[in-house]
Design a protein around this motif. Structure first.
Motif, mmCIF file in Angstrom:
data_model
loop_
_atom_site.group_PDB
_atom_site.id
_atom_site.type_symbol
_atom_site.label_atom_id
_atom_site.label_comp_id
_atom_site.label_asym_id
_atom_site.label_seq_id
_atom_site.Cartn_x
_atom_site.Cartn_y
_atom_site.Cartn_z
ATOM 1 N N LYS A 3 1.135 -1.088 -0.058
ATOM 2 C CA LYS A 3 -0.036 -0.004 -0.219
ATOM 3 C C LYS A 3 0.929 1.272 0.172
ATOM 4 N N GLU A 4 0.383 2.343 -0.871
ATOM 5 C CA GLU A 4 1.217 3.555 -0.958
ATOM 6 C C GLU A 4 0.808 4.356 0.038
ATOM 7 N N SER A 5 1.510 4.908 0.736
ATOM 8 C CA SER A 5 1.163 5.965 1.987
ATOM 9 C C SER A 5 0.697 7.349 1.262
ATOM 10 N N THR A 6 -0.384 7.881 1.873
ATOM 11 C CA THR A 6 -0.594 9.188 1.456
ATOM 12 C C THR A 6 -0.301 10.018 2.525
ATOM 13 N N LYS A 7 0.088 11.427 2.185
ATOM 14 C CA LYS A 7 0.273 12.331 3.255
ATOM 15 C C LYS A 7 -0.207 13.698 2.935
ATOM 16 N N THR A 34 12.689 22.889 -7.651
ATOM 17 C CA THR A 34 12.789 23.483 -6.129
ATOM 18 C C THR A 34 11.549 23.891 -5.664
ATOM 19 N N GLU A 35 10.634 23.552 -6.553
ATOM 20 C CA GLU A 35 9.031 23.450 -6.220
ATOM 21 C C GLU A 35 8.762 22.304 -5.433
ATOM 22 N N VAL A 39 7.370 22.078 -1.515
ATOM 23 C CA VAL A 39 6.117 21.297 -1.270
ATOM 24 C C VAL A 39 6.549 20.230 -0.099
ATOM 25 N N ARG A 40 7.573 19.671 -0.287
ATOM 26 C CA ARG A 40 8.068 18.434 0.614
ATOM 27 C C ARG A 40 8.208 19.170 2.159
ATOM 28 N N GLN A 41 8.317 20.510 2.449
ATOM 29 C CA GLN A 41 8.355 21.325 3.578
ATOM 30 C C GLN A 41 7.233 21.803 3.878
ATOM 31 N N SER A 110 -7.660 18.884 -2.790
ATOM 32 C CA SER A 110 -6.206 18.709 -2.071
ATOM 33 C C SER A 110 -4.897 18.397 -2.768
ATOM 34 N N VAL A 111 -3.912 18.668 -2.210
ATOM 35 C CA VAL A 111 -2.706 18.249 -2.607
ATOM 36 C C VAL A 111 -1.975 17.275 -1.587
ATOM 37 N N TYR A 112 -1.491 16.185 -2.167
ATOM 38 C CA TYR A 112 -0.821 14.955 -1.140
ATOM 39 C C TYR A 112 0.334 14.364 -1.784
#
Length: 155
Positions: A3-7, A34-35, A39-41, A110-112
């Motif tokens: 299963k892929e995790s979603t954050k 860089t985007e 986004v990771r932050q 949403s963005v995840y």
């Protein structure tokens, strides 16, 4: 099969208030390095964002704000630039057909992260009128008072 995790990165609560959500779709998003780091932050917002399909049948996301990456210097792009969403052609054709009907629009919900990829959940939606919003608020108030009364009785 794992299963892929979603954050969750960003959520558009206003969309649920302003629109009736009919169908949901998942789309990839075309970003530069860089985007992605920004986004990771967690420096991403879709509060004022909207989606259009252009003449080339490409799905474009307008108004999504990704803050510039601190260590990105000259490689940083415009925070509000138009970003291309990646979807299958048959999905885009289906959306075009639905949007030709009266009152339908596309909104980002949403963005995840899905695994290591950044995804955008978009919805085919119909705009609410003012009286629809008032009804929703009244229903929420009724539910809240019922839950409060139930809580008091159980103590």
């Amino acid at each position: 099969m794992s299963k892929e995790s979603t954050k969750l990165i960003a959520n558009n609560k206003k969309a649920w208030h302003d629109y009736f959500i009919e169908e949901k779709y998942e789309a990839g998003i075309e970003l530069v390095g860089t985007e992605v780091k920004s986004v990771r932050q967690g420096h991403c917002s879709i509060k004022e964002a909207f989606i259009r399909i252009d003449k080339k049948n490409e799905v474009q996301l307008y108004g999504m704000h990704i803050s510039p990456y601190e260590k990105g210097n000259i490689f940083n792009k415009d925070p509000l630039r138009v970003r291309k969403l990646l979807m299958h052609k048959y999905e885009i054709r289906k959306l075009i057909g639905k949007m030709n009907e009266k009152g339908y629009t596309l909104v980002p919900l949403s963005v995840y992260f899905k695994g290591s990829r950044i995804k955008v959940e978009i919805a085919l939606a119909k705009g609410k009128k003012l009286y629809d919003k008032r009804q929703d608020i009244a229903k929420k108030d009724q539910r809240r008072t019922a839950e409060r009364d139930f809580k008091v009785k159980n103590l």
